[in-house]
Scaffold this motif. Structure first.
Motif, PDB file in Angstrom:
ATOM      1  N   GLY A   1       0.814  -1.211   0.000  1.00 26.53           N
ATOM      2  CA  GLY A   1       0.000   0.000   0.000  1.00 26.53           C
ATOM      3  C   GLY A   1       0.844   1.256   0.000  1.00 26.53           C
ATOM      4  O   GLY A   1       0.521   2.246  -0.661  1.00 26.53           O
ATOM      5  N   ALA A   2       1.973   1.216   0.752  1.00 26.55           N
ATOM      6  CA  ALA A   2       2.891   2.364   0.752  1.00 26.55           C
ATOM      7  C   ALA A   2       3.530   2.541  -0.622  1.00 26.55           C
ATOM      8  O   ALA A   2       3.686   3.672  -1.116  1.00 26.55           O
ATOM      9  N   LEU A   3       3.908   1.444  -1.266  1.00 31.10           N
ATOM     10  CA  LEU A   3       4.463   1.528  -2.623  1.00 31.10           C
ATOM     11  C   LEU A   3       3.455   2.148  -3.592  1.00 31.10           C
ATOM     12  O   LEU A   3       3.813   2.946  -4.468  1.00 31.10           O
ATOM     13  N   ALA A   4       2.177   1.788  -3.416  1.00 32.27           N
ATOM     14  CA  ALA A   4       1.140   2.299  -4.314  1.00 32.27           C
ATOM     15  C   ALA A   4       0.864   3.775  -4.111  1.00 32.27           C
ATOM     16  O   ALA A   4       0.182   4.395  -4.934  1.00 32.27           O
TER      17      ALA A   4
ATOM     18  N   ARG B   1       1.200   3.553 -10.363  1.00 35.61           N
ATOM     19  CA  ARG B   1       0.425   2.344 -10.047  1.00 35.61           C
ATOM     20  C   ARG B   1       0.325   1.390 -11.232  1.00 35.61           C
ATOM     21  O   ARG B   1       0.207   0.176 -11.042  1.00 35.61           O
ATOM     22  N   ARG B   2       0.372   1.910 -12.428  1.00 35.07           N
ATOM     23  CA  ARG B   2       0.379   1.020 -13.593  1.00 35.07           C
ATOM     24  C   ARG B   2       1.645   0.170 -13.594  1.00 35.07           C
ATOM     25  O   ARG B   2       1.592  -1.048 -13.811  1.00 35.07           O
ATOM     26  N   THR B   3       2.802   0.780 -13.348  1.00 34.54           N
ATOM     27  CA  THR B   3       4.064   0.044 -13.305  1.00 34.54           C
ATOM     28  C   THR B   3       4.036  -1.022 -12.233  1.00 34.54           C
ATOM     29  O   THR B   3       4.491  -2.159 -12.435  1.00 34.54           O
ATOM     30  N   LEU B   4       3.486  -0.681 -11.075  1.00 35.82           N
ATOM     31  CA  LEU B   4       3.416  -1.623  -9.972  1.00 35.82           C
ATOM     32  C   LEU B   4       2.506  -2.812 -10.311  1.00 35.82           C
ATOM     33  O   LEU B   4       2.813  -3.964  -9.970  1.00 35.82           O
ATOM     34  N   LEU B   5       1.403  -2.546 -10.989  1.00 31.60           N
ATOM     35  CA  LEU B   5       0.502  -3.620 -11.399  1.00 31.60           C
ATOM     36  C   LEU B   5       1.184  -4.564 -12.401  1.00 31.60           C
ATOM     37  O   LEU B   5       1.029  -5.785 -12.324  1.00 31.60           O
ATOM     38  N   VAL B   6       1.942  -4.004 -13.332  1.00 31.19           N
ATOM     39  CA  VAL B   6       2.640  -4.832 -14.319  1.00 31.19           C
ATOM     40  C   VAL B   6       3.655  -5.744 -13.623  1.00 31.19           C
ATOM     41  O   VAL B   6       3.710  -6.960 -13.882  1.00 31.19           O
TER      42      VAL B   6
ATOM     43  N   PRO C   1      -3.991  -4.033  -3.217  1.00 33.46           N
ATOM     44  CA  PRO C   1      -4.246  -2.638  -2.829  1.00 33.46           C
ATOM     45  C   PRO C   1      -3.986  -1.659  -3.964  1.00 33.46           C
ATOM     46  O   PRO C   1      -4.671  -0.635  -4.081  1.00 33.46           O
ATOM     47  N   THR C   2      -3.007  -1.977  -4.816  1.00 38.17           N
ATOM     48  CA  THR C   2      -2.740  -1.109  -5.970  1.00 38.17           C
ATOM     49  C   THR C   2      -3.922  -1.117  -6.922  1.00 38.17           C
ATOM     50  O   THR C   2      -4.362  -0.066  -7.404  1.00 38.17           O
TER      51      THR C   2
ATOM     52  N   THR D   1      -1.957  -2.016 -20.877  1.00 37.39           N
ATOM     53  CA  THR D   1      -2.636  -1.018 -21.710  1.00 37.39           C
ATOM     54  C   THR D   1      -3.231   0.139 -20.919  1.00 37.39           C
ATOM     55  O   THR D   1      -3.804   1.061 -21.510  1.00 37.39           O
ATOM     56  N   LEU D   2      -3.119   0.119 -19.591  1.00 36.12           N
ATOM     57  CA  LEU D   2      -3.561   1.263 -18.805  1.00 36.12           C
ATOM     58  C   LEU D   2      -2.650   2.465 -19.064  1.00 36.12           C
ATOM     59  O   LEU D   2      -1.467   2.298 -19.382  1.00 36.12           O
ATOM     60  N   PRO D   3      -3.150   3.675 -18.899  1.00 33.38           N
ATOM     61  CA  PRO D   3      -2.277   4.851 -19.008  1.00 33.38           C
ATOM     62  C   PRO D   3      -1.402   4.959 -17.763  1.00 33.38           C
ATOM     63  O   PRO D   3      -1.675   4.300 -16.751  1.00 33.38           O
ATOM     64  N   PRO D   4      -0.358   5.761 -17.795  1.00 32.93           N
ATOM     65  CA  PRO D   4       0.419   5.996 -16.577  1.00 32.93           C
ATOM     66  C   PRO D   4      -0.481   6.520 -15.462  1.00 32.93           C
ATOM     67  O   PRO D   4      -1.401   7.312 -15.698  1.00 32.93           O
ATOM     68  N   LEU D   5      -0.226   6.071 -14.233  1.00 36.98           N
ATOM     69  CA  LEU D   5      -1.080   6.449 -13.103  1.00 36.98           C
ATOM     70  C   LEU D   5      -0.226   6.947 -11.934  1.00 36.98           C
ATOM     71  O   LEU D   5      -0.138   6.320 -10.882  1.00 36.98           O
ATOM     72  N   PRO D   6       0.439   8.121 -12.131  1.00 34.62           N
ATOM     73  CA  PRO D   6       1.214   8.684 -11.014  1.00 34.62           C
ATOM     74  C   PRO D   6       0.282   9.158  -9.900  1.00 34.62           C
ATOM     75  O   PRO D   6      -0.920   9.359 -10.116  1.00 34.62           O
TER      76      PRO D   6
END
Length: 422
Positions: A70-73, A78-83, A126-127, A192-197
């Motif tokens: 959750g802290a990482l997210a 968040r897109r990078t983390l999901l990948v 959580p992400t 395929t999600l957009p970047p999610l900063p």
């Protein structure tokens, strides 16, 4: 009548629709592993206590990586983390297949692989939940959460049924291989999600960020109570660690797989799917605190009924199997409603910069509770039997929920403005 069926407006959003559609395939494969791991352990050991150890080996990484994830997210895109976490889950599923294909008889290796998989899952979930408010308006979150849970639980129906049929015929390797392949569509959807900063001030990657999230949660008593009632429901009332033993000893199934085994694992998900199909009403409920408490009480009553049905299986095996599964179905529908409300309460209460950490706590509670239940139910069943353990747990859920409602009247009074028309 249309207003009582699932609210499908979130599917008009292309990004959410891709994630949701990919999950239809992925969750079936994931549930094959959920069923295969305890079945393989029980087949190797013949002990519910060993099956219950999946709770320990699953809980520790869920707590540690759920909170840290959750802290990482709240820091990383968040897109990078999901990948990254989806790739990790694919890799661990492949290792499950490899150990089964090689004829592994070491339970501890299986449990360690399970821990690694749960660590990736604990960061991913959580992400994934924190992303939803970035994709959809707040008034559609209850409907989106209901749709997600419906798909997850539909997979949880198909998974046990497929597993129950395949295990005796093909063994465990095929189940793990299918899980590995079905994760690929989810990887495509998140790529395929957009970047999610993060919007707003980001946190840090250290333990302090976790503490900051917990401090924020401490100031939200309604959210704390929503976690407490879920812990009560799952720790006392989730009897899934007993399913292999009940299917084998009480309902006469083989020691791995079989019809009774599949039906028991599918019962709660069937109820959740039915609850999701007829979830149009969730968007209109204002007294969400009362709704959560009512759902948890129904869950506890259902688990009490499940245990009583199992206790009578030696007299009327087939009728009591039907009754036991029906009790699980009712409980699954109640749990779906409770989860939809609690998830929406959490997603709408937090700003984007702390949402990941709160979702991490939510993941720890939602998934960690059943893991504790696995250990507790497996240990207690050794002394008093599976039927008494399940029935007693359901009764404890009812008593503890009433006490919690009396102790936290603010949760009973909690009210939101319901969404209007579709």
């Amino acid at each position: 009548m249309a207003s009582w069926f699932a609210d499908t407006r979130p599917l008009r959003n292309a990004k959410f629709r891709r994630l949701w559609t990919a999950n239809i395939v992925t969750v079936v494969g994931a549930q094959l592993t959920v069923v295969a791991v305890p079945a393989q352990i029980y087949a190797e050991t013949g002990s519910s206590a060993y099956v219950g150890l999946t709770g320990v080996f699953g809980l520790v990484p869920l707590v540690v990586f759920g909170l840290w994830g959750g802290a990482l997210a709240d820091v990383l895109d968040r897109r990078t983390l999901l990948v990254c976490t989806t790739v990790g889950m694919i890799a661990t599923s492949a290792l499950f297949w490899l150990q089964a294909w090689a004829g592994n008889g070491n339970v501890w290796l299986l449990l360690c692989l399970f821990s690694v998989q749960q660590a990736f899952f604990a960061v991913n979930q959580p992400t994934r939940s924190a992303v939803l408010p970035r994709l959809l308006p707040m008034n559609l979150l209850p409907a989106a959460n209901s749709l997600n849970m419906t798909v997850m639980q539909a997979g949880a129906i198909g998974g046990p049924l497929i597993a129950g049929a395949l295990i005796p015929v093909f063994g465990f390797p095929w189940l793990y291989l299918i899980d590995t392949l079905t994760l690929v569509p989810t990887l495509f959807a998140v790529v395929t999600l957009p970047p999610l900063p993060i919007e707003g001030t980001t946190g840090s990657l250290g333990f302090t960020a976790v503490l900051d999230g917990l401090a924020y949660l401490k100031s939200q008593p309604v959210l704390l109570m929503s976690f407490l009632v879920d812990i009560i429901a799952m720790v006392f009332g989730m009897p899934r660690a007993l399913f292999p033993e009940i299917a084998h000893l009480d309902f006469g199934g083989p020691d791995g797989g079989g019809l009774a085994f599949a039906l028991l694992f599918a019962g709660i998900p069937i109820g959740a799917v039915l609850g999701g199909v007829f979830s149009g009403w969730v968007s209109r409920v204002e007294r969400q605190g009362v709704a959560v408490l009512a759902a948890v009480m129904v869950w506890g009553s259902s688990m009490l009924g499940f245990g009583l049905a199992v206790s009578l299986a030696d007299r009327w095996r087939l009728p009591m199997l039907v009754a036991a599964v029906l009790m699980l179905v009712v409980g699954g529908a109640a749990d779906m409603a409770s989860a939809a409300f609690r998830t929406s309460m959490l997603q709408s209460a937090a700003s984007d910069d702390v949402r990941g950490r709160l979702q991490g706590v939510f993941t720890v509670v939602v998934v960690g509770g059943p893991r504790i239940a696995d250990v507790a139910h497996g240990a207690v069943a050794v002394s008093i039997g599976a039927a008494a353990t399940a029935a007693g747990g359901g009764l404890l859920v009812i008593i503890a929920t009433v006490l919690a409602a009396v102790a936290f009247p603010a949760f009973v009074r909690y009210k939101v403005v319901a969404a209007t028309t579709r």
